[in-house]
Design an enzyme around this catalytic site. Structure first.
Site, PDB file in Angstrom:
ATOM      1  CG  ASP A  23      35.929  56.227  60.357  1.00  0.00           C
ATOM      2  OD1 ASP A  23      36.138  57.453  60.447  1.00  0.00           O
ATOM      3  OD2 ASP A  23      34.860  55.701  60.709  1.00  0.00           O
ATOM      4  CG  PHE A  24      38.871  58.127  65.899  1.00  0.00           C
ATOM      5  CD1 PHE A  24      40.095  57.750  66.431  1.00  0.00           C
ATOM      6  CD2 PHE A  24      37.852  58.469  66.766  1.00  0.00           C
ATOM      7  CE1 PHE A  24      40.301  57.715  67.808  1.00  0.00           C
ATOM      8  CE2 PHE A  24      38.045  58.446  68.139  1.00  0.00           C
ATOM      9  CZ  PHE A  24      39.272  58.073  68.664  1.00  0.00           C
ATOM     10  CG  ASP A  25      34.176  58.320  66.019  1.00  0.00           C
ATOM     11  OD1 ASP A  25      34.279  58.192  67.245  1.00  0.00           O
ATOM     12  OD2 ASP A  25      34.376  59.401  65.417  1.00  0.00           O
TER      13      ASP A  25
END
Length: 112
Positions: A41-43
């Site tokens: 996941d990025f955030d």
């Protein structure tokens, strides 16, 4: 010399393990696997959580590590986000990565 997740679930490196040659545990892990898929996941995982999503950035050390991982023939890397797919792609900006936006509804494959 371990690749670890910190208490806040952020990718980090211990003992200055900026190259895989110095990460014997991780290097051994990769040597014993035929294929490794990393879905990240990025955030809040690759980028620290921030109050304004537009302010999120991929730390340089994380980008270097991801570039190295994606260059390995036995590693497939995908970044998944609730963001629009083009937004997460522009935030990471690493060729050879599959990007999934809108929680997987929109996908840009690494080979496209």
């Amino acid at each position: 010399n371990n690749l670890t997740m910190t208490a806040g679930n952020h990718l980090s490196l211990e003992d200055g393990c900026m190259s895989f040659e110095n990460c014997t545990n991780f290097q051994d892990f990769l040597a014993n696997k035929k294929q490794l898929a990393l879905l990240l996941d990025f955030d809040g995982t690759l980028s620290p959580l921030v109050s304004r999503p537009e302010d999120a950035v991929l730390p340089k050390s994380t980008k270097v590590l991801l570039e190295r991982l994606v260059s390995l023939p036995t590693v497939s890397l995908a970044i998944i986000s609730g963001r629009e797919v083009e937004n997460v792609r522009s935030k990471v900006d690493i060729p050879g990565v599959t990007y999934a936006g809108s929680h997987g509804l929109d996908i840009i494959f690494a080979d496209s």
